[in-house]
Enzyme design. Structure first.
Site, short mmCIF file in Angstrom:
data_model
loop_
_atom_site.label_atom_id
_atom_site.label_comp_id
_atom_site.label_asym_id
_atom_site.label_seq_id
_atom_site.Cartn_x
_atom_site.Cartn_y
_atom_site.Cartn_z
N ASP A 1 21.00 -132.63 12.70
CA ASP A 1 20.75 -131.20 12.91
C ASP A 1 19.49 -130.91 12.08
O ASP A 1 18.73 -131.85 11.77
CB ASP A 1 21.95 -130.35 12.44
CG ASP A 1 21.86 -128.88 12.89
OD1 ASP A 1 22.15 -128.59 14.05
OD2 ASP A 1 21.48 -128.02 12.07
N LYS B 1 31.23 -129.53 11.78
CA LYS B 1 29.84 -129.43 11.31
C LYS B 1 29.83 -129.76 9.83
O LYS B 1 30.84 -129.59 9.14
CB LYS B 1 29.30 -128.01 11.53
CG LYS B 1 27.80 -127.93 11.56
CD LYS B 1 27.21 -128.36 12.90
CE LYS B 1 25.70 -128.41 12.85
NZ LYS B 1 25.10 -128.57 14.18
P1 NDP Z 1 14.52 -129.80 12.92
O1 NDP Z 1 14.80 -129.93 11.47
O2 NDP Z 1 14.02 -130.97 13.67
O3 NDP Z 1 13.49 -128.58 13.17
C1 NDP Z 1 13.80 -127.29 12.73
C2 NDP Z 1 12.58 -126.42 13.03
O4 NDP Z 1 12.95 -125.06 12.77
C3 NDP Z 1 11.40 -126.70 12.11
O5 NDP Z 1 10.23 -126.39 12.77
C4 NDP Z 1 11.65 -125.74 10.95
O6 NDP Z 1 10.49 -125.39 10.20
C5 NDP Z 1 12.19 -124.53 11.68
N1 NDP Z 1 13.07 -123.78 10.78
C6 NDP Z 1 14.20 -124.23 10.18
N2 NDP Z 1 14.72 -123.28 9.40
C7 NDP Z 1 13.91 -122.20 9.53
C8 NDP Z 1 13.94 -120.89 8.99
N3 NDP Z 1 14.90 -120.49 8.16
N4 NDP Z 1 12.92 -120.04 9.37
C9 NDP Z 1 11.94 -120.43 10.20
N5 NDP Z 1 11.87 -121.66 10.75
C10 NDP Z 1 12.85 -122.53 10.41
O7 NDP Z 1 15.88 -129.24 13.56
P2 NDP Z 1 16.35 -129.27 15.08
O8 NDP Z 1 15.18 -129.10 15.97
O9 NDP Z 1 17.26 -130.42 15.25
O10 NDP Z 1 17.29 -127.97 15.15
C11 NDP Z 1 16.76 -126.66 15.50
C12 NDP Z 1 17.91 -125.77 15.95
O11 NDP Z 1 18.57 -126.35 17.07
C13 NDP Z 1 19.02 -125.51 14.93
O12 NDP Z 1 19.54 -124.21 15.12
C14 NDP Z 1 20.08 -126.54 15.31
O13 NDP Z 1 21.38 -126.18 14.85
C15 NDP Z 1 19.97 -126.47 16.82
N6 NDP Z 1 20.50 -127.62 17.55
C16 NDP Z 1 20.04 -128.88 17.31
C17 NDP Z 1 20.54 -129.96 18.02
C18 NDP Z 1 19.99 -131.34 17.88
O14 NDP Z 1 20.37 -132.21 18.68
N7 NDP Z 1 19.09 -131.62 16.94
C19 NDP Z 1 21.65 -129.78 18.99
C20 NDP Z 1 21.98 -128.39 19.25
C21 NDP Z 1 21.44 -127.37 18.52
P3 NDP Z 1 10.24 -126.03 8.74
O15 NDP Z 1 9.92 -127.46 8.99
O16 NDP Z 1 9.14 -125.23 8.16
O17 NDP Z 1 11.56 -125.84 8.00
#
Ligand code: NDP
Length: 449
Positions: free
Chosen positions: A170, A130
């Site tokens: 991510d 990572k």
């Molecule tokens: P994105 O950046 O596309 O979206 C993240 C979302 O989560 C946004 O809506 C963001 O809101 C919100 N968010 C992030 N940090 C916080 C926080 N501290 N408190 C509240 N809301 C938060 O990321 P992904 O959708 O790609 O990833 C989401 C999760 O899924 C993560 O845990 C990631 O590790 C996991 N994941 C992702 C994969 C992928 O293929 N993308 C694969 C496997 C797991 P805001 O815009 O306001 O920050």
């Protein structure tokens, strides 16, 4: 008097805590694995003698570097970036890059550690890693993001490659960032190679990769439900986040006849009891992927509730899909979910439930699909993207989706094999043991390395 297992977990964790002082997220991730794995581990003295668990909790290497870049005002900025290459016993390192101000070594070590188990569960030859930076893409212009990505790749390119380490996206790293990173690598190496996944469709990306994590998480829940003779049809679902994982979780839920009633971002959550329809979801995609706006605007547009500064776990639901970030459900919120009739949790995000929340799920024997099993569809299709790049071919949408369905089914079956406890399936135990065995056996074969 503590049992032999409790005493072994305590002893092992004392060492982990001492060696990783202050790294709370990493310690939490190891604790969850140690607790569920220890009985199996102690039953296999060969693993214990070879100190496999101690070795698996120490990354192969960590690279830390400065990223210097210039903003649109001509001011110089300096951020910090990392790549944690955790374990490449079963294949080249593989795992995403995260850009967020909260990124630090503890967060990346927890994510890298979980990635080792997750990648093993997919059945594909991928090690775990990572990386990321404490850079915040929010509020930055496209040109600023481009300059940051290019500067980061000037250092990162030395450490990655299609047979060495293959990063992906991510939080904060989506199609735009991957494109800038890939363009810079290609320019520096003068080679077109599949050393990043999540690429655009015109330059080696795979169909379904964008959708894979969200779709896969719903497929995993579907498998858990079918195992109990139930289905997704008519289920009311709460979802957190409104990024890549949340969007495609909601899309698949509606396709399977369920209803997603919430979405969130770091500002708060919306509650739409009528459900987020495909038309409304298209609006969210435009809001988040093009206009880069806030989820509160959804409430203004569609006239529903918005709860600033709150998380959606107070809303009654059948199934919860935490899809934003780590530790977004605590013990109290888990109690609230169960009290309101929630029968299952499938984690699109990594470690969104804290240790107290996990205890609540296990005590109440609800269907709990932990992240390293439930959200493995994303990295699985990344693995399929690598295969297509290596073979210089592109599979159709149906072909990739079919493989994703099959992989999620196999992961579920492995969890059942190791986690069956008679009247219910302990998916935490199942996923941790199944993920562990393959990596451990490879490490045993290599001898003392
Ligand atoms: P994105 O950046 O596309 O979206 C993240 C979302 O989560 C946004 O809506 C963001 O809101 C919100 N968010 C992030 N940090 C916080 C926080 N501290 N408190 C509240 N809301 C938060 O990321 P992904 O959708 O790609 O990833 C989401 C999760 O899924 C993560 O845990 C990631 O590790 C996991 N994941 C992702 C994969 C992928 O293929 N993308 C694969 C496997 C797991 P805001 O815009 O306001 O920050």
């Amino acid at each position: 008097m503590p049992s032999k297992v409790d005493a072994a977990v305590k002893r092992f964790m004392e060492g982990v805590i001492q060696r990783n002082a202050g790294q709370s997220e990493f310690i939490q991730a190891v604790q969850e694995v140690a607790q569920s794995l220890m009985p199996f581990y102690l039953d296999h003295p060969d693993y214990v003698k070879a100190k496999i668990l101690e070795r698996m909790t120490e990354p192969d290497r960590i690279i830390i570097f400065r990223v210097t870049w210039e903003d649109d005002n001509g001011d110089v900025r300096a951020d910090r970036a990392w790549r944690v290459q955790f374990n490449n016993s079963i294949g080249p390192y593989k795992g995403g890059l995260r850009f967020h101000p909260s990124v630090n070594l503890s967060v990346l070590k927890f994510l890298g550690f979980e990635q080792v188990f997750k990648n093993s569960l997919t059945g594909l030859p991928m090690g775990g890693a990572k990386g990321g930076a404490n850079f915040d893409p929010k509020g930055k212009s496209d040109r600023e993001v481009m300059r940051f990505c290019q500067s980061l790749m000037v250092e990162l390119h030395r450490h990655i490659g299609e047979d060495t380490d293959v990063p992906a996206g991510d939080i904060g790293v989506g199609a735009r960032e991957i494109s800038y990173l890939f363009g810079q690598y290609k320019r520096m190496e003068n080679r077109w190679t599949g050393m990043l996944t999540g690429k655009g469709l015109s330059f080696g990306g795979s169909l379904i990769r964008t959708e894979a994590t969200g779709y896969g998480t719903v497929y995993f829940m579907q498998n858990m439900l079918e195992h109990r003779g139930d289905s997704m049809e008519g289920k009311v679902c709460t979802v957190s986040g409104s990024g890549n994982v949340a969007i495609y979780t909601i899309e698949k839920l509606t396709q399977l006849g369920a209803k997603a009633v919430t979405a969130s971002d770091s500002g708060g959550f919306i509650y739409d009891p009528d459900g987020i329809t495909p038309e409304k979801l298209e609006w969210i995609k435009d809001l988040k992927e093009v206009r880069r706006g806030r989820i509160s605007e959804y409430a203004d547009e569609f006239g529903c509730e918005y709860h600033a500064g709150k998380r959606p776990w107070v809303v009654p639901c059948d199934i919860a899909f935490p899809s934003a970030t780590e530790n977004e459900i605590n013990g109290k919120e888990a109690e609230e979910l169960v009290k309101n009739g929630c029968i299952g949790v499938a984690e699109g995000a990594n470690m969104p439930s804290d240790l107290d929340a996990v205890k609540v799920y296990l005590k109440n024997k609800i269907m709990y699909g932990l992240g390293k099993a439930a959200n493995a569809g994303g990295v699985a299709v990344s693995g399929l993207e690598q295969s297509q790049n290596a073979l210089r071919i592109s599979w159709s949408r149906d072909e990739v989706d079919g493989k994703l369905v099959e992989i999620m089914k196999n992961i579920h079956a492995k969890c059942v094999e190791y986690g069956n406890e008679g009247d219910w399936v302990n998916y935490v135990k199942g996923a941790n043991i199944a993920g562990f065995v393959k990596v451990a056996d490879a490490m045993m074969s290599y001898g003392v390395v």
